[in-house]
Design a protein around this motif. Sequence first.
Motif, PDB file in Angstrom:
ATOM      1  N   GLY A  56       0.868  -1.166  -0.061  1.00 37.55           N
ATOM      2  CA  GLY A  56      -0.035  -0.144  -0.235  1.00 37.55           C
ATOM      3  C   GLY A  56       1.019   1.264   0.043  1.00 37.55           C
ATOM      4  N   ILE A 108      -8.176  -5.042 -10.322  1.00 33.55           N
ATOM      5  CA  ILE A 108      -6.458  -5.398  -9.489  1.00 33.55           C
ATOM      6  C   ILE A 108      -6.819  -5.502  -8.120  1.00 33.55           C
ATOM      7  CG2 ILE A 108      -4.278  -4.386  -9.221  1.00 33.55           C
ATOM      8  CD1 ILE A 108      -4.485  -3.221 -12.254  1.00 33.55           C
ATOM      9  N   THR A 155     -18.099   5.934  -8.557  1.00 29.42           N
ATOM     10  CA  THR A 155     -18.933   6.570  -7.751  1.00 29.42           C
ATOM     11  C   THR A 155     -20.330   5.937  -8.638  1.00 29.42           C
ATOM     12  OG1 THR A 155     -18.739   8.301  -9.294  1.00 29.42           O
ATOM     13  CG2 THR A 155     -17.888   8.560  -7.122  1.00 29.42           C
ATOM     14  N   THR A 156     -20.279   5.757  -9.725  1.00 26.36           N
ATOM     15  CA  THR A 156     -21.682   5.523 -10.605  1.00 26.36           C
ATOM     16  C   THR A 156     -21.923   3.936 -10.173  1.00 26.36           C
ATOM     17  OG1 THR A 156     -20.012   5.004 -12.321  1.00 26.36           O
ATOM     18  CG2 THR A 156     -21.502   7.004 -12.246  1.00 26.36           C
ATOM     19  N   GLY A 183     -13.535  -0.407  -2.072  1.00 30.63           N
ATOM     20  CA  GLY A 183     -13.440   0.222  -3.417  1.00 30.63           C
ATOM     21  C   GLY A 183     -13.224   1.750  -3.258  1.00 30.63           C
ATOM     22  N   ALA A 184     -12.623   2.572  -3.816  1.00 32.87           N
ATOM     23  CA  ALA A 184     -12.084   3.778  -3.626  1.00 32.87           C
ATOM     24  C   ALA A 184     -13.451   4.705  -3.103  1.00 32.87           C
ATOM     25  CB  ALA A 184     -11.523   4.290  -4.771  1.00 32.87           C
ATOM     26  N   PRO A 185     -14.309   4.592  -3.545  1.00 36.29           N
ATOM     27  CA  PRO A 185     -15.437   5.705  -3.082  1.00 36.29           C
ATOM     28  C   PRO A 185     -16.216   5.047  -2.039  1.00 36.29           C
ATOM     29  CG  PRO A 185     -16.414   4.609  -5.256  1.00 36.29           C
ATOM     30  CD  PRO A 185     -14.740   4.000  -5.074  1.00 36.29           C
ATOM     31  N   ALA A 186     -16.272   3.952  -1.604  1.00 34.44           N
ATOM     32  CA  ALA A 186     -16.673   3.250  -0.506  1.00 34.44           C
ATOM     33  C   ALA A 186     -16.081   3.625   0.805  1.00 34.44           C
ATOM     34  CB  ALA A 186     -16.814   1.796  -0.547  1.00 34.44           C
ATOM     35  N   THR A 187     -17.072   3.839   1.986  1.00 33.42           N
ATOM     36  CA  THR A 187     -16.444   4.312   3.453  1.00 33.42           C
ATOM     37  C   THR A 187     -17.447   3.438   4.350  1.00 33.42           C
ATOM     38  OG1 THR A 187     -18.191   6.037   3.548  1.00 33.42           O
ATOM     39  CG2 THR A 187     -16.138   6.604   2.460  1.00 33.42           C
ATOM     40  N   GLN A 188     -16.975   3.492   5.463  1.00 34.79           N
ATOM     41  CA  GLN A 188     -17.656   3.072   6.536  1.00 34.79           C
ATOM     42  C   GLN A 188     -18.967   3.647   6.728  1.00 34.79           C
ATOM     43  OE1 GLN A 188     -16.481   0.317   8.873  1.00 34.79           O
ATOM     44  NE2 GLN A 188     -18.700   0.511   9.024  1.00 34.79           N
ATOM     45  N   ARG A 189     -18.896   4.975   6.312  1.00 34.90           N
ATOM     46  CA  ARG A 189     -20.236   5.448   6.346  1.00 34.90           C
ATOM     47  C   ARG A 189     -21.193   5.027   5.442  1.00 34.90           C
ATOM     48  NH1 ARG A 189     -16.559   9.616   6.881  1.00 34.90           N
ATOM     49  NH2 ARG A 189     -16.491   9.916   4.505  1.00 34.90           N
ATOM     50  N   TRP A 190     -20.732   4.750   4.485  1.00 37.97           N
ATOM     51  CA  TRP A 190     -21.566   4.123   3.051  1.00 37.97           C
ATOM     52  C   TRP A 190     -22.119   2.773   3.704  1.00 37.97           C
ATOM     53  CZ3 TRP A 190     -24.552   4.574  -0.875  1.00 37.97           C
ATOM     54  CH2 TRP A 190     -24.743   3.549  -1.578  1.00 37.97           C
ATOM     55  N   ARG A 193     -24.611   3.156   6.252  1.00 37.60           N
ATOM     56  CA  ARG A 193     -25.896   3.756   5.496  1.00 37.60           C
ATOM     57  C   ARG A 193     -26.708   2.765   4.921  1.00 37.60           C
ATOM     58  NH1 ARG A 193     -25.443   8.348   1.214  1.00 37.60           N
ATOM     59  NH2 ARG A 193     -27.432   8.025   0.419  1.00 37.60           N
ATOM     60  N   TYR A 199     -16.610  -2.684   6.164  1.00 38.13           N
ATOM     61  CA  TYR A 199     -16.025  -2.084   5.337  1.00 38.13           C
ATOM     62  C   TYR A 199     -14.349  -2.272   5.316  1.00 38.13           C
ATOM     63  CZ  TYR A 199     -13.651   1.999   3.591  1.00 38.13           C
ATOM     64  OH  TYR A 199     -12.480   2.565   2.938  1.00 38.13           O
ATOM     65  N   GLU A 201     -10.693  -0.742   3.998  1.00 33.90           N
ATOM     66  CA  GLU A 201     -10.073   0.409   3.106  1.00 33.90           C
ATOM     67  C   GLU A 201      -9.075  -0.374   2.318  1.00 33.90           C
ATOM     68  OE1 GLU A 201      -8.989   3.950   5.129  1.00 33.90           O
ATOM     69  OE2 GLU A 201      -7.274   4.141   3.919  1.00 33.90           O
TER      70      GLU A 201
END
Lengths: 216, 349
Positions: A56, A108, A155-156, A183-190, A193, A199, A201
């Motif tokens: 990373g 990847i 995001t889509t 995934g890059a746009p995913a978060t714990q908040r997502w 929700r 989740y 990172e």
Amino acid sequence: MSKETYIKEAIESIIEYNEGKALDVMNRAVADGCDPVEILSEGFSAGIREVGDLFGKGRVFLPELMLAAEVMQKISSIVDKEVAAKGDATEKKGTMILATVQGDVHDIGKGIVASLIKTQGIEIVDLGRDVSVDDIIAAAEKYDADIIGTSALLTTTLGEQKKLEEILREKGLRDKYKTILGGAPATQRWADRIGADAYAEDAAEGVNKVLALLAK
Amino acid sequence: MDKILTRYGDNYIAELTPEEIRADIEDGTADAADRAQIPPLSKDEMDYLYEIITCPQKIVSVVPGKEVVVSFDAGTLKLSVRNGIPLDRLQAILTQERALASDSIELCHVDYSYKPIKPIISEERQAMEQAQLLTTLPVLYGAMPNMGLYTKPDGPCENWAELLPAGKIPEARAAQEEAIEHAIRDIVFVASGMIESGADGINFDTVGASGDADVKASLEAVRILKAKYPTTGFEVGMAGEFNLGMHGQLAFDDEIIAGLYPHQQVKMAERAGVSIFGMAINTNSSMSLAWNLARVVTFAKATVAVAEIPVHANVGMGVGGVPLSIIPSADAVSRVDKALIEIGGVDGL
């Protein structure tokens, strides 16, 4: 030699992706009466997580990461044999469905996640990329999975992870599986929700989270 | 004390205390410094970044005299494809020049990779000539190296993304080395055609998206093109904050490509003949704007400090501290721009 020394050497052998050294450490530890499961979890597994962290940061590259994962898989299979030979009940480690969601062709990162989780003795059914929610659920049913992991890099396409939760609920299957997403746009908040169970990172965190989900 | 309205990296609204914002700034700069082995921001710089982030106005701006130029990737796709405005490419270029006062623009095709441009190069050359006849702003031509297009079934090479997990590392490396040659040939062919049709420059977008082989192909192509067209400008925009090592052993002028961070990437780019370096720092969607921006500015400052060519920071969605959202908020975007220019010292965006 102390257990702590074997653990240290086990970590080093994975970071150096040195198969010979890893096998030697494990053989000596077992001969000295150490618990192979303990050497695996505190030594080799810690090593593979450190390799994931180094990857990373750009200090270890993909071929080396794959080599380290290969060594780890060999060690895991040795431990399985040791446990079986002792007649101990083999702990069920679980089966995980992994997919990049529909509309998304990035794989990847998902491949790296699959490689690292496999090293923990968890069976991975990698469905690849651009996979529909229906196909993901069908595979989970077919393989009697414990966990469903999804990756969305856009995001889509993030909405597919929400769709998975919704359809699992509609079908009355939500409590049958643990879900984890990344995934890059995913978060714990997502994840909170949409009602996912976890989740992660990155791949290294994914290993820890999957192990924690299986332990629940 | 009242909480301050700010953002997370996924554009969610966050209400953080001043202490939390300061702590995030310190953590963000420390993370960049640790990863790239570069100096963290000074206390004065962190204080100024705190001022920018906590400024009560919705939108902030640079102080007069600090304005910078902008360059583009996916230039003619912005208005038509991204915003859904039915404009053809020439109309988009004219709108950028005459309505939006862009400093430059990039002509590009919707198949935004060099390889698929080969069979339609004549149409692309015609579009470039028309654009040059009607505009005064610099018009670059651009696309991605996109090495993935050279793997089966889309191309002739074995797929290293499948070979690597199978443990076939020598085969994966050989496939990447083979793809590099194809990519260089295609990039040089397309770029030459566009330069000879009047392009003011060539943009290489998202360099490194397929790993270190992608970087090598791009820089080798720039070197060939620079020797062929010494007065033409070449902009190279990176894919991420370090070169992903899919091969791991590839070198450019004997320096290993994988693992290089922006302050090292820019020096390699200079040696290849690159005219503008586009640094790209990934936004972490889980972390706050303060954390992300401190990190980005730390990388930018270190890169600008060593660069001898202009550095343009990539500030697209999910890059450069800009939130990873389809429509990033103006409050976050304007703070990213101001901080990158006034603290990071970038030459353009």
